[in-house]
Design a protein around this motif. Structure first.
Motif, PDB file in Angstrom:
ATOM      1  N   TYR A  13       0.603  -1.304   0.103  1.00 54.66           N
ATOM      2  CA  TYR A  13      -0.515  -0.183   0.022  1.00 54.66           C
ATOM      3  C   TYR A  13       0.853   1.717   0.304  1.00 54.66           C
ATOM      4  N   SER A  64      -8.467   5.800   0.064  1.00 52.88           N
ATOM      5  CA  SER A  64      -9.413   5.073  -1.226  1.00 52.88           C
ATOM      6  C   SER A  64      -8.040   5.455  -2.423  1.00 52.88           C
ATOM      7  N   LYS A  96      -3.903   0.222  -4.834  1.00 48.14           N
ATOM      8  CA  LYS A  96      -4.335  -1.342  -4.461  1.00 48.14           C
ATOM      9  C   LYS A  96      -5.678  -1.222  -3.593  1.00 48.14           C
ATOM     10  N   ASP A 155      -9.350  -1.352  -2.146  1.00 48.01           N
ATOM     11  CA  ASP A 155     -10.134  -2.009  -2.861  1.00 48.01           C
ATOM     12  C   ASP A 155     -11.595  -2.360  -1.569  1.00 48.01           C
ATOM     13  N   GLU A 179     -13.156  -4.399  -0.382  1.00 44.78           N
ATOM     14  CA  GLU A 179     -13.163  -5.714   0.293  1.00 44.78           C
ATOM     15  C   GLU A 179     -12.291  -6.056   0.451  1.00 44.78           C
ATOM     16  N   ALA A 180     -11.212  -6.100   0.295  1.00 45.65           N
ATOM     17  CA  ALA A 180      -9.560  -6.218   0.708  1.00 45.65           C
ATOM     18  C   ALA A 180      -9.232  -6.078   1.163  1.00 45.65           C
ATOM     19  N   THR A 181      -8.957  -4.331   0.898  1.00 42.62           N
ATOM     20  CA  THR A 181      -8.767  -3.717   2.307  1.00 42.62           C
ATOM     21  C   THR A 181      -9.469  -4.009   3.461  1.00 42.62           C
TER      22      THR A 181
END
Lengths: 523, 183
Positions: free
Chosen positions: B35, B155, B159, B161, B163-165
């Motif tokens: 990140y 945001s 990288k 996202d 959901e993923a974050t």
């Protein structure tokens, strides 16, 4: 930071102390609070009372947020009245001229310069505590640095007043600064009096920057708490809401939008240590330059090379004394302050006072030795007159207050008993004022006995000085009322919970998380 | 703005941690996940967090060096101009520009400029003063200045996202995972 053995032993000791509270720590709230440990392999705790981050915030912010203590308003009214008297005296001086002071022909410099040097000297403790002790990683400084820096700034304000008004025609004071003017005249940079302008001006600016930068995170804490109170709608009534908004705006404005980001902390810490590194030679240079006011002249008794180190030692000496003079009552008056300003802190400061007192005493002796050894009849006469001449009483006060009185700190009881330390620091403050008085009144006996004259102050001299004490106390009371008196984030940083690697070593940084995890979570 | 507006675009995602140790390890995970636009918010400068976050050393020192050079050379030049050039004062036939006598003021000005630059560089590099920020609208953020530790992923991060974050924040022990909207 925790890879040293002493920290680890302290941590174990503290961890053990939680299971068996007060089992091995002698606790006497008046004197020894468990932080005076003679075993040098054990590091005493820096903050007492099993505090976590939240309770540190609550206590220190509480002093600025809660209603003022009962004594505050009377104290503020008295000190602002006294400062009002001082202001009237300054006004009288400006309207009438320096003849209202007790100056006479050989003594052209009187109380104004004595007060200036005394106040600047007092102002040295703040930057010394913040800068030099920071570089030496003396963590006990975190509980007193904000306090001492505030004292520095107010002392330098008082100091700066005197040279400003003693020029006589104050409306020409701007000529001290390199300002282009229609006469095309520039200042004389070969004069120590001008060096003084730059040294004291730089010192004031850098101390202010240092103080302010250290305060930015704490102001942000106060801002966030004020905002939270507004969001929670805890305030009732329009006045309380308006006051809350003013608080949030005021603290928020000066916090500059600080957000506690680690990227920000990285630059912040770098800037802070650089400022400390810059302030260290500065603090030593300022009083050296002040001493040049005397030492660069060709008067016997003034023209000595010992002046710069001797003035610097004296400055630290008087500054630490003044910090203790203010700190000891504050420690009694503000609930919870004793957890931060421990007996150990007071003891350490007493030790520095004793050390610098000895240096000052050595300088007094060395001045006499060189006056005799140098074989200059004017110089040896000047020193004999200083000690047994018309101002023998000032010399005696100076010597007993500065050299003899701090020697009591060789006894443990003396340096761990707050009320007693307070009395000794008053003596030191008086003694240091008289040191400057003794140096300045050397003027009264110059080369020709026919022109010798005794110098005595007038009531205007006395009240102006008293007024400067009032200005100092007024500013200090305002500081205690509205600003974070201790450095909140720095105090948190010396708590054991602040260590991201737990209490054991810092080699890998792994596997310590679960041990430490529970600690930051209270509140 | 205590109530988050649902129609505003998401500015970032926040998660709370309980201690310096917990956030230290979480920071290592985010660093390793690659990140870029994220930060660790903490009431104290956590020791070693720059390594855990993979931050480069601060550049404040360079600004201070510039301040020192400007202060010292400018101070010397000013004194030369004023006393040896523009307004010459002859004192007992001594040289007009003897550098020794100009050292105290040169030194003081060097310190003055370097110290001022230290503060200004710290503020500039941190993007301060900036009195408004999306995080100030987030009530939980106000506890960071007291005793909370928070990771915030913007945001804007390539990288990022939702959901993923969120999953990563949860995996490394984050609680109260919330989104912050643009102001």
């Amino acid at each position: 930071m925790s890879s040293f053995n002493p920290d680890e032993r302290t941590a174990q000791r503290m961890a053990g102390g939680q299971d068996r509270p007060d089992a091995e720590r002698p606790r006497d709230p008046e004197t020894i609070d468990g932080t005076i440990i003679d075993d040098p392999s054990v590091r005493p705790p820096l903050v007492l009372g099993d505090r976590d981050f939240h309770s540190v915030t609550e206590t220190i912010c509480g002093w600025a947020e809660n209603p003022a203590p009962k004594w505050w308003m009377p104290a503020f009214l008295i000190s602002s009245a006294v400062s009002g008297i001082g202001t009237l005296m300054i006004l009288y001086l400006i309207i009438t001229g320096v003849g209202v002071w007790g100056l006479n022909s050989p003594v052209m410099w009187g109380w104004a310069i004595v007060n200036f040097v005394w106040w600047v000297g007092i102002g040295h403790a703040g930057t010394l505590i913040s800068a030099i002790l920071c570089i030496f990683k003396q963590k006990w400084r975190t509980s007193i640095n904000r306090f001492a820096e505030a004292m520095t700034i107010f002392a330098v304000i008082c100091a700066g007043t005197f040279p400003g008004i003693h020029v006589g025609r104050v409306w020409f004071a701007w000529m001290l600064f390199p300002i282009p003017n229609y006469n095309y005249i520039w200042p004389q940079f070969r004069s120590p009096l001008l060096w003084d302008v730059f040294a004291v001006g730089t010192y004031f600016t850098v101390s202010l920057l240092f103080w302010y930068m250290g305060m930015i995170p704490d102001l942000a804490t106060l801002r966030d708490r004020a905002l939270k109170r507004l969001h929670m709608k805890a305030a009732v009534g329009p006045i309380e809401i308006a006051l809350g908004k003013i608080r949030a705006f005021g603290y928020g404005f000066f916090a500059l939008g600080w957000r506690f980001s680690s990227r920000g902390w990285l630059n912040y810490e770098k800037a802070y240590i650089l400022l400390a590194g810059l302030a260290t030679p500065l603090v030593l240079s300022v009083h050296s330059v002040v001493s040049f006011d005397f030492a660069v002249s060709i008067l016997p008794g003034w023209h000595t090379t010992i002046f710069p180190p001797y003035f610097v030692a004296g400055a630290i000496f008087s500054g630490f004394a003044m910090v203790l003079t203010l700190l000891i009552p504050a420690r009694e008056l503000y609930p919870g302050m004793k957890d931060f300003v421990t007996a150990r802190t007071l003891e350490n400061m007493c030790k520095i006072i004793t050390l610098t007192g000895l240096i000052v005493g050595f300088a007094y002796a060395m001045e006499f030795f060189i006056a005799w050894y140098g074989g200059n009849v004017f110089e040896s006469e000047a020193f004999i007159i200083r000690a047994i001449g018309p101002y023998w009483w000032a010399y005696a006060i100076m010597f007993s207050c500065n050299v003899l009185s701090p020697q009591v700190f060789w006894f443990k009881w003396a340096r761990t008993t707050p009320w007693f330390i307070f009395i000794v620091t008053i003596f030191v403050n008086i003694g240091m004022w008289f040191e400057r008085f003794v140096i300045v009144t050397t003027l009264s006996s110059d080369f020709l006995p026919g022109s010798w004259r005794y110098y005595a102050p007038t009531y205007v001299d006395v009240l102006t000085f008293v007024g400067s004490l009032g200005i100092f106390m007024t500013l200090f009371l305002l500081f205690m009322r509205f600003l974070p008196m201790l450095a909140i984030s720095e105090v948190k940083n010396v708590l054991p919970q602040a260590d991201p690697h737990g209490h054991h070593g810092s080699e890998s940084g792994d596997g310590a998380g679960e041990k430490n995890g529970k600690e930051g979570a209270h509140g | 703005m205590a109530e988050p507006r649902t129609d505003a675009p998401i500015w970032g995602m926040t998660a709370e941690y309980e201690s310096p140790a917990a956030i230290y390890h979480a920071a290592e995970r985010f660093r390793d996940a690659g990140y870029a636009k994220w930060d660790v918010y903490a009431p104290i400068p956590i020791h070693g967090i720059d390594q855990a976050m993979g931050l480069k050393p601060s550049k404040v020192g360079w600004f201070v060096a510039v301040g020192a050079i400007v202060g010292v050379s400018g101070g010397l030049l000013m004194q030369w101009f004023m006393n040896a050039f523009a307004y010459q004062i002859n004192v007992a036939g001594k040289p007009l520009f003897a550098w020794e006598q100009f050292m105290p003021v040169t030194f003081e000005l060097g310190i003055l400029f370097s110290a001022t630059m230290a503060l200004l560089a710290m503020l500039t590099l941190n993007g301060l003063p900036r009195w408004n920020h999306p995080l100030f609208g987030h009530d939980r953020f106000l506890r960071v200045s007291d005793d909370r530790f928070m990771i915030v992923v913007e945001s804007k991060d390539p990288k990022f996202d939702a959901e993923a974050t969120r999953r990563l924040l949860e995996e490394c022990g984050g609680t109260h995972i919330e989104t912050v909207v643009e102001e």
